[in-house]
Design a protein around this motif. Structure first.
Motif, short mmCIF file in Angstrom:
data_model
loop_
_atom_site.label_atom_id
_atom_site.label_comp_id
_atom_site.label_asym_id
_atom_site.label_seq_id
_atom_site.Cartn_x
_atom_site.Cartn_y
_atom_site.Cartn_z
N UNK A 117 39.70 44.90 39.41
CA UNK A 117 39.41 44.15 40.65
C UNK A 117 38.40 43.02 40.48
N UNK A 118 37.42 43.21 39.57
CA UNK A 118 36.37 42.20 39.43
C UNK A 118 36.76 40.98 38.64
N UNK A 146 31.44 41.22 37.57
CA UNK A 146 30.30 40.32 37.53
C UNK A 146 29.10 40.97 36.85
N UNK A 147 28.92 42.26 37.07
CA UNK A 147 27.81 42.96 36.41
C UNK A 147 27.98 42.96 34.89
N UNK A 148 29.21 43.20 34.44
CA UNK A 148 29.47 43.18 33.00
C UNK A 148 29.30 41.78 32.43
N UNK A 152 23.26 33.26 43.21
CA UNK A 152 24.01 33.96 44.24
C UNK A 152 25.50 33.82 44.15
N UNK A 153 26.01 33.19 43.11
CA UNK A 153 27.46 33.08 42.96
C UNK A 153 28.04 34.49 42.80
N UNK A 154 29.05 34.78 43.62
CA UNK A 154 29.62 36.12 43.57
C UNK A 154 31.14 36.11 43.63
N UNK A 155 31.73 34.93 43.39
CA UNK A 155 33.18 34.85 43.40
C UNK A 155 33.79 34.66 44.77
#
Length: 584
Positions: free
Chosen positions: A88-89, A116-118, A149-152
């Motif tokens: 999903x990410x 995003x964490x990876x 703050x970019x989060x897709x």
């Protein structure tokens, strides 16, 4: 379902297909459909229910069927299947500035990065620089984007061209109502900023309640939050917030000035007004010495009361305009009608949508005196590149067509790719056959600043390169500029006599307003070009003019405000074309 939600679903579908390695035309089809849906002022859901959604450009039967599935079930079957193939990410990663589906897929395949964490952890551990096409700077940029703050998720701001189209439709609908006396677009859209957060409209009316009611019932609006004689707050089908303010005619100028100016401009203006014994607000200008409140029907009256020149909306950013207005030293800004030709456009010979003849006719209808055809060169890298032999055949076609035109000059040119070492991808004996050469960077975007700057300057030193197209390569909210020392590029432009382009494509506007101002002040000659890929986008020139105006640029500082013979003599190769044509 709002247009923005439907468009987002098709953007995701395009990303998923690109992640899956689908053919380019399929990816482009879904992205074009997403753009058409997002830009539509009408409710796409209502168009779909009425069987009219194929009226939108780029929406055919297949995409219409997918819209129906989305509206009926909340998803698109093909997207569901593709989504099941990837974590999903991964789609979120594709939307981080500087990445995209291809680079995200590479990280997934080689490092297993799927969230995003990876991605953040891998960048912090300097794992990305070991992947071809990445490096330390890429890691740094990704971390900066994530920390910012970019989060897709989609940005809150909207590209001006998209927002302005909606604002103009709303304003036109208001003007057609019998109760409307006057209406103007205000806010950042009137300042012609690159992006806007929301839309502001200011109006006067003979019957404010009737106008507000009529506005609330417009099909362009998805939801009305409040409505009354003072105005309306609503949200469009595109998800953009709209604030209509209705004011007595005698206060129209006060409110229009207040709502148009940026926060910094208005704050500085209020501070300056207090020093002069006035208080300024949207309700009037108070003269402290007499305690008189001046209602201003026009903005000119507001500035005049404060002893200033009228400040054009594009300049109201607190970048020195108040001081210049006090001294009556504001420049006379360039206007769109000052432009006499367009020197950057494409046809079906490369990646344009219209023929040579169609582009010429559209330019004539635009009121131009000349047009340069600048199809992409041999190594543009995105398909439909023009090899040298085909370019020379096109030159002949252009010359034949030019000979048949009366009072209009058609120029044979090319947008030539600047290679990593600063050389061009056509040989000099080919370039010598052209009337006009734009050098642009379309490959190897991730070079270091020193090398990238040297690359561009080397191209500018070529005697046949007339101009540099979209010099910093940025795409608004999609791609950061190259690492480039713009000051050195400007110095080289002055030294070599190379023009620098303000590219009017609304998602480029490159040079941006700050760089354009710096270049003009340094004595570099600018161009404003549409970079049109179709007859309808010649009109995008308005956004290039807007960037120039926001950069304090005058008509004298823009080369294509001149006739072609005057411009020809101005460039580094002088009047070689005129001389060559006279000889033949």
């Amino acid at each position: 379902m709002r247009n923005a939600e439907i468009a987002a679903a098709f953007d995701e579908l395009g990303d998923l297909y690109e992640l899956d390695g689908a053919v380019v035309y399929r990816v482009i089809a879904y992205r074009n459909a997403a753009k058409a849906i997002r830009d539509s002022g009408a409710s796409v859901e209502e168009l779909s229910r009425a069987g009219r959604v194929t009226e939108l450009p780029g929406v055919g039967k297949t995409i219409a069927e997918k819209i129906t599935f989305l509206l009926d079930t909340g998803s698109i079957p093909s997207a569901d299947k593709l989504r099941a193939k990837f974590p999903p990410g991964l789609v979120e990663i594709t939307r981080i500035p500087g990445l995209g589906p291809k680079r995200a897929r590479k990280l997934y395949d080689e490092l297993g990065i799927s969230s995003l964490d990876e991605l953040k952890a891998a960048a912090e551990q300097q794992q990305l620089r070991g992947i071809a096409g990445f490096g330390a700077k890429a890691e740094e940029n990704i971390l900066q984007s994530l920390e910012a703050g970019a989060d897709g998720r989609p940005k809150e701001r909207t590209l001006l061209s998209r927002a302005l189209g909606i604002a103009e439709e709303l304003a036109t609908a208001l003007r057609e109502h019998p109760a409307c006396e006057r209406v103007e677009i205000a806010g950042s859209a009137r300042r012609m900023a690159e992006t806007v957060k929301d839309l502001d409209l200011v109006a006067t009316a003979s019957d404010a309640e009737a106008l507000a009611t009529a506005f609330s019932e417009l099909p362009l609006l998805d939801e009305v939050h409040s409505s009354g004689p003072a105005g309306v707050k609503a949200t469009t089908n595109n998800g953009i917030s709209v604030d209509l303010r209705i004011v007595p005619p005698e206060n129209f100028g006060n409110l229009l000035q207040h709502v148009t100016g940026s926060g910094k401009h208005n704050e500085a203006m209020r501070t300056e007004a207090v020093r002069r014994g006035f208080h300024v607000s949207e309700y009037g200008v108070i003269d402290d010495s007499t305690e008189t409140t001046h209602a201003c029907a026009t903005e000119e009256e507001v500035y005049e009361l404060l002893g200033m020149q009228f400040i054009p909306p594009e300049l109201r950013e607190n970048r020195g305009e108040l001081e210049a207005a006090r001294k009556h030293e504001l420049p006379e800004l360039i206007r769109q009608e000052d432009l006499r030709g367009d020197l950057h456009c494409h046809t079906t010979a490369s990646d344009g949508r219209n023929s040579l003849e169609q582009m010429v006719q559209a330019a004539i209808e635009q009121g131009y005196e000349y047009l340069a055809i600048t199809d992409h060169s041999a190594t543009h890298g995105f398909g439909n590149d023009v090899q040298a032999d085909e370019l020379l055949r096109q030159v002949e076609r252009i010359r034949e067509l030019n000979d048949s035109l009366d009072g209009f000059t058609l120029l044979a040119g090319s947008e030539v790719n600047v290679l990593p070492d600063g050389t061009l991808d056509y040989a000099d004996d080919v370039l010598e056959q052209l009337d006009w050469v734009i050098g642009s960077l379309h490959t190897s975007f991730r070079m270091k600043e020193k090398e990238m700057t040297a690359r561009m300057i080397h191209a500018m030193e070529h005697p046949l390169v007339d101009a540099i197209g979209h010099p910093t390569g940025r795409k608004i909210e999609l791609r950061d500029p190259y690492e480039l020392n713009v000051e050195r590029v400007v110095e080289a432009a002055v030294r070599t006599g190379t023009f620098l382009e303000i590219n009017a494509n609304p998602d480029r506007r490159d040079l941006n307003e700050n760089n354009a101002r710096m270049a003009a002040q340094a004595g570099a000659m600018l161009l404003i070009d549409s970079d049109s890929h179709g007859v309808e986008t010649l009109a995008n020139i308005r956004y290039g003019v807007a960037s120039a105006r926001r950069g304090w640029v005058t008509a004298e500082q823009v080369a294509n405000t001149r006739s072609w013979p005057e411009l020809d003599r101005l460039r580094k190769r002088g009047s070689q074309i005129a001389d060559r044509r006279a000889q033949t």
